[in-house]
Design a protein around this motif. Structure first.
Motif, PDB file in Angstrom:
ATOM      1  N   ASN A   1       8.283  12.014   0.662  1.00 38.58           N
ATOM      2  CA  ASN A   1       7.104  11.904   1.512  1.00 38.58           C
ATOM      3  C   ASN A   1       6.199  10.729   1.176  1.00 38.58           C
ATOM      4  N   VAL A   2       6.604   9.895   0.249  1.00 40.80           N
ATOM      5  CA  VAL A   2       5.827   8.703  -0.088  1.00 40.80           C
ATOM      6  C   VAL A   2       6.048   7.654   1.002  1.00 40.80           C
ATOM      7  N   LEU A   3       4.971   6.991   1.411  1.00 43.77           N
ATOM      8  CA  LEU A   3       5.052   5.921   2.402  1.00 43.77           C
ATOM      9  C   LEU A   3       4.744   4.590   1.738  1.00 43.77           C
TER      10      LEU A   3
ATOM     11  N   ARG B   1       0.858  -1.181   0.000  1.00 39.08           N
ATOM     12  CA  ARG B   1       0.000   0.000   0.000  1.00 39.08           C
ATOM     13  C   ARG B   1       0.892   1.228   0.000  1.00 39.08           C
ATOM     14  N   GLN B   2       0.393   2.293  -0.626  1.00 38.54           N
ATOM     15  CA  GLN B   2       1.184   3.513  -0.756  1.00 38.54           C
ATOM     16  C   GLN B   2       0.375   4.698  -0.232  1.00 38.54           C
ATOM     17  N   GLY B   3       1.033   5.563   0.535  1.00 41.23           N
ATOM     18  CA  GLY B   3       0.393   6.748   1.081  1.00 41.23           C
ATOM     19  C   GLY B   3       1.362   7.918   1.089  1.00 41.23           C
TER      20      GLY B   3
ATOM     21  N   ASP C   1       9.331  17.812  16.328  1.00 37.16           N
ATOM     22  CA  ASP C   1      10.478  16.996  16.765  1.00 37.16           C
ATOM     23  C   ASP C   1      11.023  16.113  15.643  1.00 37.16           C
ATOM     24  N   GLY C   2      10.268  15.935  14.575  1.00 34.09           N
ATOM     25  CA  GLY C   2      10.716  15.140  13.431  1.00 34.09           C
ATOM     26  C   GLY C   2      10.613  13.643  13.637  1.00 34.09           C
ATOM     27  N   MET C   3      10.105  13.218  14.783  1.00 37.01           N
ATOM     28  CA  MET C   3      10.027  11.787  15.095  1.00 37.01           C
ATOM     29  C   MET C   3       8.655  11.185  14.790  1.00 37.01           C
ATOM     30  N   SER C   4       7.646  12.019  14.636  1.00 36.89           N
ATOM     31  CA  SER C   4       6.311  11.507  14.340  1.00 36.89           C
ATOM     32  C   SER C   4       5.676  12.343  13.236  1.00 36.89           C
ATOM     33  N   ALA C   5       4.674  11.758  12.602  1.00 38.02           N
ATOM     34  CA  ALA C   5       4.020  12.442  11.486  1.00 38.02           C
ATOM     35  C   ALA C   5       2.578  11.969  11.373  1.00 38.02           C
ATOM     36  N   VAL C   6       1.762  12.815  10.780  1.00 38.07           N
ATOM     37  CA  VAL C   6       0.399  12.457  10.410  1.00 38.07           C
ATOM     38  C   VAL C   6       0.436  12.129   8.925  1.00 38.07           C
ATOM     39  N   CYS C   7      -0.122  10.982   8.569  1.00 41.54           N
ATOM     40  CA  CYS C   7      -0.029  10.499   7.190  1.00 41.54           C
ATOM     41  C   CYS C   7      -1.419  10.161   6.662  1.00 41.54           C
TER      42      CYS C   7
ATOM     43  N   THR D   1       7.904   2.426   5.510  1.00 39.60           N
ATOM     44  CA  THR D   1       9.131   3.020   4.985  1.00 39.60           C
ATOM     45  C   THR D   1       8.793   4.236   4.139  1.00 39.60           C
ATOM     46  N   THR D   2       9.594   5.304   4.258  1.00 40.79           N
ATOM     47  CA  THR D   2       9.402   6.497   3.419  1.00 40.79           C
ATOM     48  C   THR D   2      10.191   6.343   2.124  1.00 40.79           C
ATOM     49  N   GLY D   3      10.031   7.280   1.234  1.00 38.53           N
ATOM     50  CA  GLY D   3      10.756   7.277  -0.034  1.00 38.53           C
ATOM     51  C   GLY D   3      12.266   7.397   0.144  1.00 38.53           C
ATOM     52  N   ARG D   4      12.714   7.958   1.271  1.00 36.49           N
ATOM     53  CA  ARG D   4      14.145   8.075   1.576  1.00 36.49           C
ATOM     54  C   ARG D   4      14.681   6.865   2.329  1.00 36.49           C
TER      55      ARG D   4
END
Length: 134
Positions: free
Chosen positions: A114-116, A38-40, A48-54, A73-76
């Motif tokens: 930013n791709v998950l 799945r892709q999001g 803080d850079g440790m959490s995100a809303v997706c 996993t992110t695109g990076r």
């Protein structure tokens, strides 16, 4: 005769499928699965850079509890895990293992960053059709 499917196997016979009542139980032991992906997108990163809303992985009616704790996993290549739902529109929270790149001075995250990706296995003969494994 041209439409017949012919398969041959070589190896030691481990077992055979018995009566129809026992077949479902024996098929579950085969561990046959379909790889799923799945892709999001990362919608918002916490200061803080440790959490995100997706968003984009789930519909709003999807039970996210099935995917809670799943690795993402992110695109990076940054790794994190799904924590739970965020609101009622299908968004969810992700906790990352390390701070996300691109939050410092002069650094910008691209759309590809930013791709998950959520990769998991859906077992074909599993009795619980809503379970996933990674």
């Amino acid at each position: 005769a041209g439409e017949a499917c012919r398969l041959s196997f070589y190896g030691r016979l481990v077992g055979s499928l018995g009566e129809e009542a026992q077949q479902q139980q024996q098929l579950r032991k085969l561990q046959v699965y379909k790889p799923k992906e799945r892709q999001g997108l990362v919608a918002r990163i916490a200061p803080d850079g440790m959490s995100a809303v997706c968003s984009g992985l789930f519909k709003k009616e999807t039970d996210i509890g099935i995917f809670q704790g799943a690795r993402i996993t992110t695109g990076r290549g940054e790794q994190g895990s799904i924590e739970g739902r965020f609101g009622t529109s299908g968004k969810f929270k992700v906790q990352f293992d390390a701070p996300l790149w691109g939050l410092g001075d002069g650094q910008r995250r691209s759309a590809a960053d930013n791709v998950l990706l959520l990769r998991y296995k859906r077992f074909v003969f599993d009795a619980d059709k809503h379970s996933i494994r990674q």
